[in-house]
Design an enzyme around this catalytic site. Structure first.
Site, mmCIF file in Angstrom:
data_model
loop_
_atom_site.group_PDB
_atom_site.id
_atom_site.type_symbol
_atom_site.label_atom_id
_atom_site.label_comp_id
_atom_site.label_asym_id
_atom_site.label_seq_id
_atom_site.Cartn_x
_atom_site.Cartn_y
_atom_site.Cartn_z
ATOM 1 N N HIS A 34 0.857 -1.192 0.000
ATOM 2 C CA HIS A 34 0.000 0.000 0.000
ATOM 3 C C HIS A 34 0.890 1.238 0.000
ATOM 4 C CE1 HIS A 34 1.105 0.106 4.194
ATOM 5 N NE2 HIS A 34 0.547 -1.079 4.413
ATOM 6 N N HIS A 37 4.053 1.285 2.189
ATOM 7 C CA HIS A 37 5.230 0.594 1.640
ATOM 8 C C HIS A 37 5.870 1.440 0.532
ATOM 9 C CE1 HIS A 37 2.788 -3.053 2.930
ATOM 10 N NE2 HIS A 37 3.923 -3.255 3.559
ATOM 11 N N GLN A 61 6.862 -15.843 11.883
ATOM 12 C CA GLN A 61 6.503 -14.735 12.770
ATOM 13 C C GLN A 61 5.019 -14.702 13.099
ATOM 14 O OE1 GLN A 61 7.875 -11.695 9.781
ATOM 15 N NE2 GLN A 61 6.213 -10.505 10.637
ATOM 16 N N GLY A 150 8.642 0.948 8.320
ATOM 17 C CA GLY A 150 7.593 1.894 8.709
ATOM 18 C C GLY A 150 7.447 1.950 10.228
ATOM 19 N N GLN A 156 8.827 -3.177 16.444
ATOM 20 C CA GLN A 156 9.602 -4.017 15.515
ATOM 21 C C GLN A 156 10.920 -3.341 15.124
ATOM 22 O OE1 GLN A 156 8.101 -6.529 12.044
ATOM 23 N NE2 GLN A 156 8.553 -4.628 10.966
ATOM 24 N N VAL A 179 2.176 6.266 7.384
ATOM 25 C CA VAL A 179 1.327 6.880 6.359
ATOM 26 C C VAL A 179 -0.113 6.549 6.725
ATOM 27 C CG1 VAL A 179 0.772 6.974 3.901
ATOM 28 C CG2 VAL A 179 3.144 6.649 4.631
ATOM 29 N N SER A 188 -2.360 -0.223 6.593
ATOM 30 C CA SER A 188 -1.910 -1.562 6.960
ATOM 31 C C SER A 188 -2.470 -2.536 5.940
ATOM 32 C CB SER A 188 -2.469 -1.923 8.349
ATOM 33 O OG SER A 188 -2.394 -3.321 8.544
ATOM 34 N N ARG A 190 -3.563 -5.252 6.583
ATOM 35 C CA ARG A 190 -4.722 -5.895 7.218
ATOM 36 C C ARG A 190 -6.005 -5.077 7.056
ATOM 37 N NH1 ARG A 190 -0.504 -7.713 10.803
ATOM 38 N NH2 ARG A 190 -0.656 -9.971 11.116
HETATM 39 O O1 PAF Z 1 6.880 -5.549 8.891
HETATM 40 C C1 PAF Z 1 6.783 -6.541 8.140
HETATM 41 O O2 PAF Z 1 6.140 -6.506 7.084
HETATM 42 C C2 PAF Z 1 7.490 -7.826 8.522
HETATM 43 O O3 PAF Z 1 7.475 -8.007 9.899
HETATM 44 C C3 PAF Z 1 8.922 -7.920 7.976
HETATM 45 C C4 PAF Z 1 9.827 -6.853 8.575
HETATM 46 C C5 PAF Z 1 8.899 -7.782 6.454
HETATM 47 C C6 PAF Z 1 9.535 -9.278 8.316
HETATM 48 O O4 PAF Z 1 8.782 -10.319 7.784
#
Ligand code: PAF
Length: 285
Positions: A34, A37, A61, A150, A156, A179, A188, A190
């Site tokens: 989006h 990114h 993850q 981001g 993170q 953003v 997001s 999601r």
């Molecule tokens: O933020 C994300 O999209 C993910 O956690 C990442 C950093 C690409 C790792 O899979």
């Protein structure tokens, strides 16, 4: 734009960049791209000779199987968008390319200490370990000069900085502003899973955070915390999982505004089965 799927293809693409002594910027993503990114990709294009973007929905993850299964996947549209934006390399590995030993046989693990034990670390056991593992592997495959992340995923970034410190990786981590949609909702991947009514109500997450900033002068940390939790929980389809007001360096909760120079409010809200996160700076460095 060169599209690489295997370890061999990405190694060759990176060798070609290095042969020409070009600087390399890298944006790791899980796709469903989006404008958030794209802002990272554009920044990298401005700051580096060459920009690589990875698209990989990383199974290690996800602590919740359903979240992994329902995570939006739009690779063809993502590649078209990256091409249009001017990225040079897209790395789209399979699970086998990232984890040749098999998911059951991964041996590395991370201890991120206190910064990884709270908020997302506490709510999603194993999540940051999976992030550390995949980002480390991606940095090995795409040894860039700079990597862009981001700030919506605020904690993170601290985790990735710590992984880079622990593994002694020579890369600059560049945090980039959140953003937002015009009405304030943080972008997001999601968000695409929200139905119309959920989307309408989700705007109250950011709107409440914005209002909370105005309360800082006149209210205590506990009062602002209560205001945010109660206001968001009063919206029928929203349920606060946590809202913490933390020291932006250590991720630890604070109890008075003068306890830290950088103070950030981090929230996670469940909207039906969609988990949204956002944050706001109450005190900036
Ligand atoms: O933020 C994300 O999209 C993910 O956690 C990442 C950093 C690409 C790792 O899979």
């Amino acid at each position: 734009m060169i599209i690489c799927k295997t370890r061999e293809e990405i190694a060759k693409a990176i060798a070609d960049v290095r042969k020409e002594h070009k600087t390399l910027g890298f944006i790791p993503t899980m796709g469903a791209l989006h404008k958030g990114h794209i802002s990272l990709v554009s920044k990298s294009i401005n700051e580096n000779d060459c920009t690589a973007v990875s698209i990989f929905v990383n199974p290690t993850q996800f602590n919740n199987k359903n979240d992994l299964l329902t995570y939006p996947r739009t690779v063809d549209a993502d590649l078209a968008l990256l091409e249009q934006t001017g990225a040079d390399i897209a790395f789209v590995p399979t699970v086998e390319a990232m984890y040749p030993e098999g998911l059951e046989n991964i041996t590395e693990s991370y201890d991120f200490g206190a910064i990884g034990a709270v908020m997302e670390g506490a709510a999603r056991p194993g999540h940051f370990n999976g992030v550390g593992i995949v980002v480390h592997r991606l940095f090995e495959l795409v040894p860039a000069d700079r990597a862009y992340f981001g700030m919506k995923d605020f904690q993170q970034i601290a985790i990735i900085r710590e992984m880079v410190r622990q593994r002694n990786i020579d890369i600059e981590i560049i945090p980039c502003p959140i953003v937002r949609e015009e009405d304030g909702l943080a972008l997001s991947s999601r968000n695409t899973r929200l139905n119309d009514e959920q989307r309408k109500q989700a705007v109250q997450i950011s709107q409440t955070l914005f209002k909370a900033v105005d309360l800082v002068q006149s209210s205590s940390v506990a009062e602002v915390k209560e205001f945010v939790e109660n206001t968001v929980n009063s919206v029928p389809l929203l349920e606060v999982e946590y809202f913490e007001i933390v020291n932006g360096f250590t991720m630890q909760s604070i109890s008075s505004w003068d306890e830290a120079e950088w103070v950030v409010g981090c929230i996670t809200v469940n909207v039906g089965d969609v988990r949204l996160i956002d944050n706001i700076a109450f005190k900036n460095i």
